[in-house]
Design an enzyme around this catalytic site. Structure first.
Site, PDB file in Angstrom:
ATOM      1  N   TYR A  15       8.074  26.627  -2.615  1.00 34.38           N
ATOM      2  CA  TYR A  15       7.361  26.074  -3.762  1.00 34.38           C
ATOM      3  C   TYR A  15       8.189  24.985  -4.432  1.00 34.38           C
ATOM      4  O   TYR A  15       7.706  23.879  -4.713  1.00 34.38           O
ATOM      5  CB  TYR A  15       7.049  27.194  -4.749  1.00 34.38           C
ATOM      6  CG  TYR A  15       6.482  26.717  -6.064  1.00 34.38           C
ATOM      7  CD1 TYR A  15       5.152  26.309  -6.166  1.00 34.38           C
ATOM      8  CD2 TYR A  15       7.272  26.677  -7.208  1.00 34.38           C
ATOM      9  CE1 TYR A  15       4.634  25.866  -7.369  1.00 34.38           C
ATOM     10  CE2 TYR A  15       6.755  26.245  -8.418  1.00 34.38           C
ATOM     11  CZ  TYR A  15       5.437  25.847  -8.492  1.00 34.38           C
ATOM     12  OH  TYR A  15       4.933  25.408  -9.699  1.00 34.38           O
ATOM     13  N   ALA A  16       9.464  25.278  -4.705  1.00 36.05           N
ATOM     14  CA  ALA A  16      10.317  24.328  -5.408  1.00 36.05           C
ATOM     15  C   ALA A  16      10.533  23.061  -4.590  1.00 36.05           C
ATOM     16  O   ALA A  16      10.593  21.960  -5.144  1.00 36.05           O
ATOM     17  CB  ALA A  16      11.650  24.979  -5.756  1.00 36.05           C
ATOM     18  N   ALA A  17      10.664  23.206  -3.281  1.00 37.24           N
ATOM     19  CA  ALA A  17      10.846  22.021  -2.435  1.00 37.24           C
ATOM     20  C   ALA A  17       9.635  21.099  -2.537  1.00 37.24           C
ATOM     21  O   ALA A  17       9.780  19.869  -2.622  1.00 37.24           O
ATOM     22  CB  ALA A  17      11.076  22.442  -0.987  1.00 37.24           C
ATOM     23  N   SER A  18       8.446  21.671  -2.542  1.00 38.81           N
ATOM     24  CA  SER A  18       7.241  20.841  -2.619  1.00 38.81           C
ATOM     25  C   SER A  18       7.107  20.193  -3.989  1.00 38.81           C
ATOM     26  O   SER A  18       6.716  19.029  -4.105  1.00 38.81           O
ATOM     27  CB  SER A  18       5.996  21.665  -2.287  1.00 38.81           C
ATOM     28  OG  SER A  18       5.768  22.676  -3.256  1.00 38.81           O
ATOM     29  N   LYS A  19       7.428  20.923  -5.040  1.00 35.86           N
ATOM     30  CA  LYS A  19       7.344  20.350  -6.381  1.00 35.86           C
ATOM     31  C   LYS A  19       8.452  19.331  -6.624  1.00 35.86           C
ATOM     32  O   LYS A  19       8.263  18.357  -7.358  1.00 35.86           O
ATOM     33  CB  LYS A  19       7.394  21.460  -7.430  1.00 35.86           C
ATOM     34  CG  LYS A  19       6.105  22.251  -7.555  1.00 35.86           C
ATOM     35  CD  LYS A  19       4.960  21.383  -8.076  1.00 35.86           C
ATOM     36  CE  LYS A  19       3.726  22.202  -8.409  1.00 35.86           C
ATOM     37  NZ  LYS A  19       2.624  21.358  -8.952  1.00 35.86           N
ATOM     38  N   ILE A  45       3.323  29.223 -16.810  1.00 32.49           N
ATOM     39  CA  ILE A  45       2.085  28.971 -17.545  1.00 32.49           C
ATOM     40  C   ILE A  45       1.372  30.302 -17.783  1.00 32.49           C
ATOM     41  O   ILE A  45       1.284  31.144 -16.891  1.00 32.49           O
ATOM     42  CB  ILE A  45       1.181  28.008 -16.769  1.00 32.49           C
ATOM     43  CG1 ILE A  45       1.934  26.702 -16.459  1.00 32.49           C
ATOM     44  CG2 ILE A  45      -0.092  27.708 -17.558  1.00 32.49           C
ATOM     45  CD1 ILE A  45       1.162  25.750 -15.560  1.00 32.49           C
ATOM     46  N   THR A  84      -1.393  32.298 -17.583  1.00 33.24           N
ATOM     47  CA  THR A  84      -2.692  32.405 -16.924  1.00 33.24           C
ATOM     48  C   THR A  84      -2.940  33.866 -16.562  1.00 33.24           C
ATOM     49  O   THR A  84      -2.002  34.662 -16.445  1.00 33.24           O
ATOM     50  CB  THR A  84      -2.743  31.570 -15.633  1.00 33.24           C
ATOM     51  OG1 THR A  84      -1.835  32.139 -14.670  1.00 33.24           O
ATOM     52  CG2 THR A  84      -2.369  30.121 -15.904  1.00 33.24           C
TER      53      THR A  84
END
Length: 226
Positions: free
Chosen positions: A144-148, A177, A179
């Site tokens: 996730y962090a790599a993509s962001k 967030i 949600t």
């Protein structure tokens, strides 16, 4: 004068908050989403569902509908994306490709195709959703962090590319967030410290405004509950 605003991932919690804020301000809003339809309509908005934003042809067709209905594109807000928590040892390598596609390729695809219209705007704006978690990745956050992080670099590079035009490019980096999905996934967390979608929408609205005309290439943390 009403602007033409596109919010990708517009059927989700954050996308709906952002789209609703623009609509309340009198803008002409389009929500584009991978889901076939929104759970609830947004009065006055153009909803385009069932769009795979990694597909250039489908994305281009959606943009043609927006331009025909709203006479151009002034603001593009890239909310579309996804999340996974997986360790490398116990996870799937396919998750890395999936996160790249959902979080980075979607933003790159629609932004590239929207650029000719944004550059014709008197004040074009691109606002990406990055992640505070991409500044320093914790365990299980690698894919996730790599993509962001890729979204952050896209933001910086495109801001320089568009220097000298009327288009600014910035990213908002939320912490967790608030949600329903996040509450279900982390039931023991202190929800009071989480960021409200409406607070993030306020920052997005500011970056889209004339007051933020001198800001470009910025990665802006949004970390207070709101």
């Amino acid at each position: 004068m009403a602007r033409s605003v596109i919010v990708t991932g517009g059927f989700g919690i954050l996308g709906t908050a952002a789209a609703s804020a623009f609509a309340a301000a009198g803008d002409r809003v389009t929500r584009i989403d991978f889901a076939a339809q929104a759970e609830a309509p947004l009065v006055g908005a153009l909803d385009i569902g069932g769009i795979d934003l990694t597909d250039a042809a489908a994305t281009g067709a959606a943009l043609e509908r927006v331009v025909a209905a709203h006479d151009g594109i002034d603001v593009l807000v890239n909310v579309a994306g996804g999340f996974t928590w997986e360790t490398l040892e116990g996870g799937s390598l396919a998750s890395w490709a999936r996160m790249q596609a959902m979080n980075l390729t979607t933003a790159a695809t629609i932004t590239q195709l929207a650029l000719p219209f944004l550059k014709r705007s008197a004040a074009g704006r691109v606002i990406n959703i990055g992640a505070g978690a991409a500044i320093k990745a914790g365990m299980g956050m690698g894919a996730y962090a790599a993509s962001k992080s890729g979204v952050h670099r896209l933001t910086e590079a495109l801001a320089e590319e568009l220097a000298g035009t009327g288009v600014t490019v910035n990213a908002v980096l939320p912490s967790i967030i608030d949600t329903p999905t996040n509450r279900a996934d982390m039931p023991d967390a202190d929800f009071a410290t989480w960021v409200q979608p409406e607070a993030i929408a306020d920052v997005i609205g500011f970056l889209a405004s004339d007051a933020a005309r001198a800001i470009t290439g910025a990665l802006i943390p949004v970390t207070r509950g709101g």
